[in-house]
Design an enzyme around this catalytic site. Structure first.
Site, PDB file in Angstrom:
ATOM      1  N   LYS A  54       0.991  -1.077  -0.035  1.00 13.07           N
ATOM      2  CA  LYS A  54      -0.017   0.057  -0.287  1.00 13.07           C
ATOM      3  C   LYS A  54       0.980   1.297   0.034  1.00 13.07           C
ATOM      4  O   LYS A  54       0.627   2.203  -0.725  1.00 13.07           O
ATOM      5  CB  LYS A  54      -0.963  -0.002   1.132  1.00 13.07           C
ATOM      6  CG  LYS A  54      -2.168  -1.056   1.171  1.00 13.07           C
ATOM      7  CD  LYS A  54      -3.025  -1.207   2.324  1.00 13.07           C
ATOM      8  CE  LYS A  54      -3.776  -2.386   2.219  1.00 13.07           C
ATOM      9  NZ  LYS A  54      -4.670  -2.752   3.345  1.00 13.07           N
ATOM     10  N   GLN A  97      -4.460  -1.559   9.731  1.00 17.36           N
ATOM     11  CA  GLN A  97      -4.242  -2.830   8.936  1.00 17.36           C
ATOM     12  C   GLN A  97      -5.137  -3.954   9.883  1.00 17.36           C
ATOM     13  O   GLN A  97      -4.571  -3.898  10.983  1.00 17.36           O
ATOM     14  CB  GLN A  97      -2.999  -3.366   8.720  1.00 17.36           C
ATOM     15  CG  GLN A  97      -2.765  -4.424   7.813  1.00 17.36           C
ATOM     16  CD  GLN A  97      -3.533  -4.424   6.593  1.00 17.36           C
ATOM     17  OE1 GLN A  97      -3.579  -3.427   5.755  1.00 17.36           O
ATOM     18  NE2 GLN A  97      -3.750  -5.619   5.864  1.00 17.36           N
ATOM     19  N   ASP A 120     -10.975   3.040   4.518  1.00 18.70           N
ATOM     20  CA  ASP A 120     -11.281   1.821   4.523  1.00 18.70           C
ATOM     21  C   ASP A 120     -12.654   1.597   4.444  1.00 18.70           C
ATOM     22  O   ASP A 120     -13.262   0.490   4.153  1.00 18.70           O
ATOM     23  CB  ASP A 120     -10.626   1.056   5.603  1.00 18.70           C
ATOM     24  CG  ASP A 120      -9.460   0.405   5.077  1.00 18.70           C
ATOM     25  OD1 ASP A 120      -9.296  -0.217   4.029  1.00 18.70           O
ATOM     26  OD2 ASP A 120      -8.550   0.319   6.150  1.00 18.70           O
TER      27      ASP A 120
HETATM   28  N1  GUN Z   1      -7.001  -6.739   5.903  1.00 22.55           N
HETATM   29  C1  GUN Z   1      -7.313  -7.403   4.983  1.00 22.55           C
HETATM   30  N2  GUN Z   1      -7.931  -6.575   3.970  1.00 22.55           N
HETATM   31  C2  GUN Z   1      -7.995  -5.356   4.684  1.00 22.55           C
HETATM   32  C3  GUN Z   1      -8.255  -4.006   4.010  1.00 22.55           C
HETATM   33  O1  GUN Z   1      -8.847  -3.876   3.006  1.00 22.55           O
HETATM   34  N3  GUN Z   1      -8.170  -2.887   4.830  1.00 22.55           N
HETATM   35  C4  GUN Z   1      -7.302  -3.019   6.130  1.00 22.55           C
HETATM   36  N4  GUN Z   1      -7.379  -2.145   6.804  1.00 22.55           N
HETATM   37  N5  GUN Z   1      -7.170  -4.192   6.425  1.00 22.55           N
HETATM   38  C5  GUN Z   1      -7.284  -5.434   5.845  1.00 22.55           C
END
Ligand code: GUN
Length: 292
Positions: A54, A97, A120
């Site tokens: 990311k 995350q 998110d």
């Molecule tokens: N863990 C798995 N997918 C995601 C996501 O799209 N965002 C976040 N913050 N954690 C994740």
């Protein structure tokens, strides 16, 4: 039949170029650089890899990214960090995350993120807005899936979409998004008849065989096999697992690709689209927070 591939890697590259142009224009107009704060708590190697991806993507498009690695042994440090990031005008997006370590109160943490910085789309306010059909930030994986279907002209209106898995990150928001009257990609990419399956669903193979479009976020390698598909179905595989050093999804790819009409590969399908949508959401956050 051999399925056509839903190439998320290629589309994500194009989305990145578009976001990069928009970021440049935004910076020129406002003097502000969109900035994402990523919070990585605990020591999951997989989470560390995802966060690195990311951050690298942010860098490619001109979004600044900051990494915070608080102690994952309690919620307190994370909550204090989020308060600080909420109040920092230079931070536009905050990403926590998941999964968080067991010692951390996940709901309390996600509730603490300022709803306008919640790129998110996990804050209850943003979940509520999505449920009411007026999304602010669509969670990145469901958004990426719809964008990928739209790229291939695979309209969902009137189609039977079966979603396997009811997580807050993928399954639930996916079902909400596709069953609305309208959506961010237009009514052809909404208005589906959605069935949401989970661990207590009876006769799962019967249900999946009735799917025109099957979205699999079961979190279990090989959960979907060829005999569970309708011939010509569109199969979207959200799973990602490392098995014997190889990355595989929730779908038995080799078998399924003989019967499906379209299939997303792992890696190179949904994963890159999730990251691309995070970039779009972060730019949107910078725009929303700097509206005059
Ligand atoms: N863990 C798995 N997918 C995601 C996501 O799209 N965002 C976040 N913050 N954690 C994740």
């Amino acid at each position: 039949m051999t399925a056509k591939i839903l190439d998320g890697k290629r589309l994500a590259k194009r989305v990145e170029r578009e976001v990069a142009d928009r970021v440049a224009a935004f910076r020129k107009a406002t003097g502000i650089q969109p900035t994402l704060a990523a919070i990585l708590a605990g020591d999951s190697p997989a989470s560390a890899v995802y966060v690195r991806h990311k951050q690298a993507a942010c860098e490619r498009v001109g979004i600044a990214s900051r990494l915070y690695q608080p102690d994952g042994r309690s919620s307190l440090e994370i909550l204090q960090l989020i308060d600080q990031l909420n109040a920092d005008p230079a931070v536009h997006g905050i990403l926590v995350q998941l999964p968080l370590p067991d010692a951390v109160a996940k709901e309390q943490v996600l509730d603490a993120v300022h709803p306008l910085k919640d790129v998110d789309g996990f804050h209850p306010e943003n979940v509520g807005l999505l449920a009411q059909g007026r999304p602010r930030y669509v969670p990145c994986t469901p958004a990426g899936i719809v964008r990928l279907l739209a790229e291939y002209g695979l309209e969902v209106a009137g189609q039977h979409v079966v979603v396997v898995g009811r997580s807050d990150i993928v399954g639930k928001p996916m079902a909400l998004l596709l069953s609305q009257r309208d959506g961010p990609w237009g009514p052809q990419y909404a208005n589906a008849t959605v069935t949401l399956c989970h661990t207590r669903t009876r006769n799962l193979p019967d249900v999946t065989r009735s799917a025109d479009i099957l979205v699999v976020a079961a979190g279990q390698p090989g959960a979907i096999t060829r005999d569970m598909l309708k011939p010509g179905a569109v199969v979207v595989d959200v799973g990602i697992h490392r098995v014997s050093g190889r990355l595989i999804g929730d779908v038995d790819y080799d078998g399924a690709s003989l019967l499906a009409g379209y299939i997303s590969p792992v890696p190179g399908g949904v994963g890159p689209m999730t990251v691309a949508m995070l970039l779009e959401n972060t730019l949107r956050a910078a725009e929303l927070l700097n509206r005059r």
